[in-house]
Write a protein that holds these residues in place. Sequence first.
Motif, PDB file in Angstrom:
ATOM      1  N   ILE A  68       6.258 -28.009  66.970  1.00 36.06           N
ATOM      2  CA  ILE A  68       7.436 -28.685  67.520  1.00 36.06           C
ATOM      3  C   ILE A  68       8.615 -27.723  67.628  1.00 36.06           C
ATOM      4  CG2 ILE A  68       9.254 -30.349  66.953  1.00 36.06           C
ATOM      5  CD1 ILE A  68       7.169 -32.272  66.011  1.00 36.06           C
ATOM      6  N   THR A  69       8.803 -26.904  66.600  1.00 36.02           N
ATOM      7  CA  THR A  69       9.992 -26.068  66.534  1.00 36.02           C
ATOM      8  C   THR A  69      10.016 -24.999  67.605  1.00 36.02           C
ATOM      9  OG1 THR A  69       9.999 -26.453  64.147  1.00 36.02           O
ATOM     10  CG2 THR A  69      11.455 -24.751  64.960  1.00 36.02           C
ATOM     11  N   GLY A 108       7.694 -19.302  57.715  1.00 37.77           N
ATOM     12  CA  GLY A 108       7.170 -20.529  57.117  1.00 37.77           C
ATOM     13  C   GLY A 108       6.210 -21.243  58.044  1.00 37.77           C
ATOM     14  N   ALA A 109       6.563 -21.331  59.324  1.00 38.93           N
ATOM     15  CA  ALA A 109       5.710 -22.023  60.294  1.00 38.93           C
ATOM     16  C   ALA A 109       4.369 -21.324  60.452  1.00 38.93           C
ATOM     17  CB  ALA A 109       6.424 -22.109  61.636  1.00 38.93           C
ATOM     18  N   VAL A 127       0.499 -32.109  70.395  1.00 37.84           N
ATOM     19  CA  VAL A 127       1.573 -33.062  70.110  1.00 37.84           C
ATOM     20  C   VAL A 127       2.912 -32.338  70.010  1.00 37.84           C
ATOM     21  CG1 VAL A 127       2.473 -34.690  68.405  1.00 37.84           C
ATOM     22  CG2 VAL A 127       0.044 -34.711  68.975  1.00 37.84           C
ATOM     23  N   GLY A 128       2.902 -31.165  69.372  1.00 36.18           N
ATOM     24  CA  GLY A 128       4.139 -30.389  69.246  1.00 36.18           C
ATOM     25  C   GLY A 128       4.675 -29.949  70.589  1.00 36.18           C
ATOM     26  N   ASN A 129       3.779 -29.536  71.480  1.00 38.15           N
ATOM     27  CA  ASN A 129       4.204 -29.122  72.817  1.00 38.15           C
ATOM     28  C   ASN A 129       4.812 -30.280  73.598  1.00 38.15           C
ATOM     29  OD1 ASN A 129       3.123 -26.710  72.110  1.00 38.15           O
ATOM     30  ND2 ASN A 129       1.471 -26.713  73.598  1.00 38.15           N
ATOM     31  N   PHE A 130       4.387 -31.494  73.266  1.00 30.02           N
ATOM     32  CA  PHE A 130       4.915 -32.672  73.949  1.00 30.02           C
ATOM     33  C   PHE A 130       6.205 -33.148  73.296  1.00 30.02           C
ATOM     34  CE2 PHE A 130       5.178 -37.282  74.593  1.00 30.02           C
ATOM     35  CZ  PHE A 130       5.033 -37.368  75.969  1.00 30.02           C
ATOM     36  N   ALA A 131       6.197 -33.211  71.960  1.00 27.89           N
ATOM     37  CA  ALA A 131       7.335 -33.776  71.239  1.00 27.89           C
ATOM     38  C   ALA A 131       8.517 -32.812  71.153  1.00 27.89           C
ATOM     39  CB  ALA A 131       6.906 -34.182  69.822  1.00 27.89           C
TER      40      ALA A 131
END
Length: 476
Positions: free
Chosen positions: A36-37, A122-123, A156-160
């Motif tokens: 997401i980040t 961290g990611a 999901v991250g690429n979308f959100a």
Amino acid sequence: MSLTSPSAPPAWRELLGREYLGAAIVLAGGVLVGAITIYLAASLLPTAVADLGGGSFYAWNMTVYLVAMVITTMLTSRLLSRWGNVGAYLLGFAMFTAGSLACALSPAMAMLLVSRGVQGLGAGLLSGLGFAVIRSALPARLWTRGAALMSAMYGVGNFAGPALGGLFAQFGSWRLAFGLMAVIGAGCGAIVPRVLPRSERGDTRVPIPAGSLLLVTAAAGAVSMAGVVVGTLAKAAGIGVALLLVAGFVVHERRSELRVFPRTTYQRGSSLKWVYLTLGLLAFGVAVESFLPLFGQRLAGLPPLVAGFFAAAISFGWSVTQIGSSSVTGERAVRRLRVLGPVLLALGLLVQGLLQREDTPIWLVLVWVPVLFVAGAGIGLAYPHLSVAAMSSVSDPAEGGRAAAAIATVTSLSIAFGTAVAGVLVNLAGASMLEAARYVLFGLAIICAIGALTAHTANRTSRTDPADQAPLHQGS
């Protein structure tokens, strides 16, 4: 290396049931916050630059984050061996939370860049742990489901990410967005000791493969720079340097006793190298999402928010398809999916390129969405089975953890390479946005199609793999 699957896979409700739900939340949450980040920051940066200044360092926010991610994905197995499951996860969430909080409080662009680096460290560790800890947190019968869940988090991250970033940017609240990520990171970290099984912590100091780490970090930096510099020649030079550094990395790894990838990767006749190459080529195609909003706005006149959601059709297809793909069992079916995945991805990108038009009518824009969904579905069909093939490549726990953690390294580095290559293709088109769209889509389609060949080779070599240490799935 046996690549067979059990005849009757467990239901999703077992993975998400009381016994394993906590572990699934931590594993998936760690991968998700990192994914997401990436795109959250891309949506927030224009607002942050307006507030902090430092526009000349705009692109460095992504470069610093991605390079930091690659570094810690490569160190995952070492940190896991030294600190154990719980300790390594607490370290990952602590770095991500501290970096996110520092981003929210940054008074200047220089501080934001440093904070993004800590956040990326961290990611990257959390992404690597998501795959590596599956082996100890879940029984072997749930590995395919777990790998599908981890992989889906990228989609999901690429979308959100763009959606959340756009929402906070709309109200000028970029600091609150980073603050929210800090809260999520802290919340996930708080439950780690209660839901993850504790593994043994090593008493000896685990040596770091400094040579390999330096070469891959330099390659990641070079390819990220290729996305920053202006001009086709400069971008091509950056990619060329990065490829040479990757070649140097492979040569060094083959000769060194300290490696990032497991020893099996470099053995003659091993299928593992082909598994990693196929995973990388699938991830390469994800890079097109960075440019689809631009094409949607310029060629179809879509508003920025709509163009962003339209571009996420690939990630949506990737995430949704894995739900069904992870249910597939049987050696023959799994082998076919691993080859079919790159084929569908390449065909989807090829058809999307053929559908590009100046002043695209709305009916044709509506056709774009299912085409991109099919392209993403290609990733979803193959990725979980390839991931489990990598995780199950060896029986030794330390080598198995290294093999699993390398999935995140390959994915992150491939997305960075794909983005840089797409940037070169856009430059080659000159002022024509239509030609730029076609160059990117056709070019990435050709590259991703090679994944069908590497997947076929992986299938063929796995039948007589000398590193056949353990079956892909075992009862538990």
